[in-house]
Structures are given as structure tokens and as C-alpha cells.
Write an enzyme that holds these catalytic residues in place. Structure first.
Site, PDB file in Angstrom:
ATOM      1  N   ASP A  80       0.838  -1.195   0.000  1.00  0.00           N
ATOM      2  CA  ASP A  80       0.000   0.000   0.000  1.00  0.00           C
ATOM      3  C   ASP A  80       0.879   1.254   0.000  1.00  0.00           C
ATOM      4  OD1 ASP A  80      -2.359   1.794   0.722  1.00  0.00           O
ATOM      5  OD2 ASP A  80      -3.288  -0.172   0.870  1.00  0.00           O
ATOM      6  N   HIS A  94      -3.834   6.073   3.322  1.00  0.00           N
ATOM      7  CA  HIS A  94      -4.560   4.865   2.938  1.00  0.00           C
ATOM      8  C   HIS A  94      -3.966   3.600   3.552  1.00  0.00           C
ATOM      9  CE1 HIS A  94      -5.845   1.652   0.135  1.00  0.00           C
ATOM     10  NE2 HIS A  94      -6.946   2.366   0.032  1.00  0.00           N
ATOM     11  N   SER A 139     -11.177  -1.308  -0.965  1.00  0.00           N
ATOM     12  CA  SER A 139      -9.923  -1.237  -0.206  1.00  0.00           C
ATOM     13  C   SER A 139     -10.147  -1.523   1.263  1.00  0.00           C
ATOM     14  CB  SER A 139      -9.312   0.162  -0.316  1.00  0.00           C
ATOM     15  OG  SER A 139      -8.633   0.348  -1.509  1.00  0.00           O
TER      16      SER A 139
END
Length: 422
Positions: free
Chosen positions: A139, A177, A348
Site C-alpha cells: 500500500d 490509505h 480497499s
């Protein structure tokens, strides 16, 4: 506690219509991935056409090369070169997810998604804290000193721009994120903030996307290789043929990828096969386009594609269809940089719920039997593999069996662990 809601696939990789420049200052140089016959390929010949080797894969016969655009034809004709594929740009769809947040630590709450997958009832059996179980999260990196995460970050590595670095500054999450995804898997059960599905599991943070949520397919392939090699950089160190679940090796047992895109590049698939054959369970987001099928790498048969549901058990409108399983992916509260917490949504956010459940299954099984379960296949409906267990214990919300909306259903940790333990 400040909450912000953002729709995030997190990161959808789009195949570029043209090759990406190797750097801003080298507009005539492009990055390609070259599949080779190692017995015939001479890396030094690349220098002769003005190129250079950026990265040489250890586990597949391929190299990442920066080469002048007008020399690609020469590269293709070199002895030992079997295929040349242009690298593809990776972009974050929507606004950057740097939303900020307060540093005050709130009292711990259990996010609805953690409750929905029935994780808390497993923690008396295992919270994932088994030394041989690690989850590699590919990520944007991680806030490695976040008080709700720090104790579970076992290793971090960055593969941005083809350079492997374990320096903390290179691993740092400048987007948010990655920290959010990792929190859903492994936020600590420590009376503050939130708690993850497997609050004791060790995390390998593999940074493959930059502050803008941008990276490349080659960086992701390198990231998968790093997850297989582990911190010591050696796959199957003791030569016994066992990699995942072997206490003598430090490969990840789970790879979690909250990313995806339309391009099917052979070298990326080759690396997926390497991870699968090593016994690593691979989990990936199905995509946020509302498309009739998952994006890559979730579309590969060796990968568990994850769709997203909301708190009413409805499939999210953005969730790509034909997932293998589903999990909570709307209004998901989790950790965020600067010791904060944010609420995001997307496939996600669904993906780490499944990755966490897989970690609990493997941890519980290892505690009892001293080994981990095989990965299994999409069609498995037995208790002998991880995927089979996920399928037969899922909350089957659609038509009986697999369906194009929910897949096999919403994963349930409690029943899955019970099935694994017999």
C-alpha cells in the site's frame, strides 16, 4: 475524534496508453520489464544500448530496465530476451486521502466491520499473535509509530521506483490509505482508538504507492517478491521446500493488496504464482467501478477477490461484481497518520477484513497443529484449505452458494476458526 468520509478503492491501477518516463529528467528514457532466459541473457549488453538494470528479480526470470525509447527494438532482439512489457502508471482515483485528524486518543471502540465479521469472539482462541504468522500489506506505507499500530509493525520496506529500501523515512505513509488498511487488520486491543480483526498479528508494511497514491506495476511485483523473501531476503532459507508457515523462514503468510487495475501483465502474474506456490494466501480488492468483474490482481484465480458491503448487508454500488467473498467496506473507521482516525469506504476497506480473518485462521491452526493450512482454490468447499473454509463458513446472503454479487458471502471469523480447528 474527527471523522471524514471518502470513497476510496483505494487505488486503481490504470494501464497507461503510453510508457511512463523513467524520471522527469529523462523524458526519452522509459521503464520496461524484460522476461528473459537467464542462461542466454547478458545484463551487461543493456549498457551497450544506453540502458541500465533497475531491479533484477530473484524469484522470476525478469528484470526491470530503464532504456532509451528508441532502443526498445534493439532490446527485444538481444539474446535471451523473451518478452518486453512497458511499465504502467498507477494512480489514485479521486482526491488524495490526506484528510488530517486530531492527535487526542479516544477511548477504544470496536468498528462495525470488526463486529460484522465476528472477530471479537475469536480473540479468546487467538488474536493472531503467533510468531510465524505475518501479513504483508502492499500500500502507501504506514504511520509506524501510531500508538494503535506500532507494536505490531514487524518490518517495513519500500519498493518505490524500483528501489528497495528499509529506511523508516522511505516506509512512512504520506497518504493515509495504508495506515487505514493496516489498522483494520491489526490495530491493537489497547483501550484506545479502534481494534483490528487480528489485533496481535505481525505486519509487514510494503510501500508500493507514493504520497499521491501513485506507483507502478513493477513496484507492486517487486513488493510481492519482498513479501516472499521477508526481512532476511531469502526464500526457503533452510531448503526444506516449505516457505509460508515455516518457523525457519520469514516470508509473509498473507499478502493484502487494496489496489487493482485493468492491465494483465505476465510478469505480475508470474510473481503472484510464486507467492501462491509458496503457500501464501493472497487477498485483493475487487475494484470500485461497479464493473461486472474484478480488476487485476484480484481477477487472477490464485487471488481472493473481495467485494464490499454496507452495514445493512447491501452490496455497495461501487463494488465490482464476481468477488470470491465479501466484507464490510462502507463507513469503515480505522487508524490514520498523525495518531488519528478516519472513516473511509471502498473495496480497499473490505479487503483487510478478509486478510485479518485469514490471519486468525492460520494462527489458530498453527497453534493447534504446528503448521498452516494450504491456500486452496476458488472452487474449494472443504475444511482442508483456507479458501474452502472461507467459502463454507461465509454468511451466504445471495442465492445459495456462490453468486455474482456477494461471492460465497460475507466472511465470518468465528465459524471459520471453528472449522479450521475441527
Amino acid at each position: 475524534m474527527k471523522k471524514s468520509i471518502a470513497l476510496v478503492l483505494s487505488i486503481v491501477l490504470l494501464a497507461a496508453l503510453f510508457a511512463v518516463p523513467a524520471s522527469a529528467g529523462e523524458q526519452n528514457t522509459i521503464r520496461v520489464i524484460v522476461s528473459v532466459d537467464k542462461a542466454k541473457f547478458n545484463p551487461h549488453e543493456v549498457l551497450g544500448i544506453g540502458g541500465h538494470i533497475v531491479y533484477q528479480f530473484k524469484l522470476i526470470p525478469a528484470v526491470v530496465v530503464d532504456v532509451p525509447a528508441n532502443a526498445v527494438g534493439k532490446l527485444k532482439k538481444m539474446p535471451g530476451v523473451e518478452k518486453v512489457e512497458f511499465d504502467h502508471q498507477a494512480v489514485l482515483l479521486g482526491k488524495p486521502s490526506w484528510l488530517g485528524g486530531g492527535s487526542t486518543q479516544p477511548a477504544q471502540t470496536i468498528p462495525w466491520g470488526i463486529e460484522r465479521v465476528k472477530a471479537p469472539s475469536v480473540w479468546s482462541i487467538t488474536d493472531g499473535s503467533v510468531s510465524v504468522i505475518q501479513v504483508a500489506v502492499l500500500d502507501t506505507g504506514v504511520d509506524y509509530d501510531h500508538p494503535d499500530l506500532a507494536a505490531n509493525i514487524a518490518w517495513c520496506v519500500s519498493t518505490l521506483r524500483g528501489k528497495v529500501s528499509t529506511k523508516l523515512r522511505d516506509c512512512a505513509d504520506q497518504n493515509g490509505h495504508g495506515t487505514h488498511v493496516i489498522g483494520t487488520i491489526a490495530a491493537l486491543n489497547n483501550d484506545i482508538g479502534v481494534v483490528g480483526v487480528a489485533p496481535g498479528v505481525q505486519i509487514y508494511s510494503v510501500r508500493v504507492l507514493d504520497a499521491r497514491g501513485s506507483g507502478s506495476y513493477s513496484d507492486i511485483a517487486i513488493g510481492i517478491e519482498q513479501a516472499i523473501l521477508g526481512p532476511d531476503g531469502v526464500a526457503d532459507k533452510d531448503g526444506d521446500g516449505i516457505i509460508a508457515g515455516d518457523p525457519d523462514d520469514d516470508a509473509a503468510e498473507v499478502i493484502s493488496m487494496s489496489l487493482g487495475g485493468p492491465a494483465d501483465d505476465s510478469y505480475l502474474y508470474d510473481m503472484i504464482i510464486q507467492a501462491y506456490n509458496a503457500g501464501i494466501v493472497i487477498v485483493a480488492a475487487s475494484g470500485n467501478e461497479g464493473a461486472p468483474s474484478p480488476s487485476y490482481p484480484a481477477a487472477y484465480p490464485e487471488v481472493i477477490a473481495v467485494g464490499a458491503i454496507d452495514s445493512n448487508d447491501n452490496i455497495a454500488s461501487f463494488s465490482n461484481r464476481q468477488p470470491e467473498v465479501s466484507a464490510p467496506g462502507v463507513d469503515i473507521l480505522s487508524t490514520y497518520p498523525d495518531d488519528s482516525y478516519e472513516t473511509l469506504m471502498g473495496t480497499s476497506m473490505a479487503t483487510p477484513h478478509v486478510s485479518g480473518v485469514v490471519a486468525l485462521i492460520q494462527a489458530a491452526y498453527y497453534q493447534k497443529y504446528g503448521k498452516i493450512l494450504p491456500v486452496g482454490t476458488f472452487d474449494d468447499i472443504s475444511k482442508n484449505t483456507v479458501r474452502g473454509i472461507l467459502h463454507i463458513t461465509a454468511d451466504d446472503l445471495g442465492p445459495t452458494g456462490w453468486d455474482a454479487d456477494y461471492g460465497y458471502g460475507v466472511v465470518r471469523a468465528a465459524l471459520a476458526v471453528q472449522a479450521a480447528l475441527g
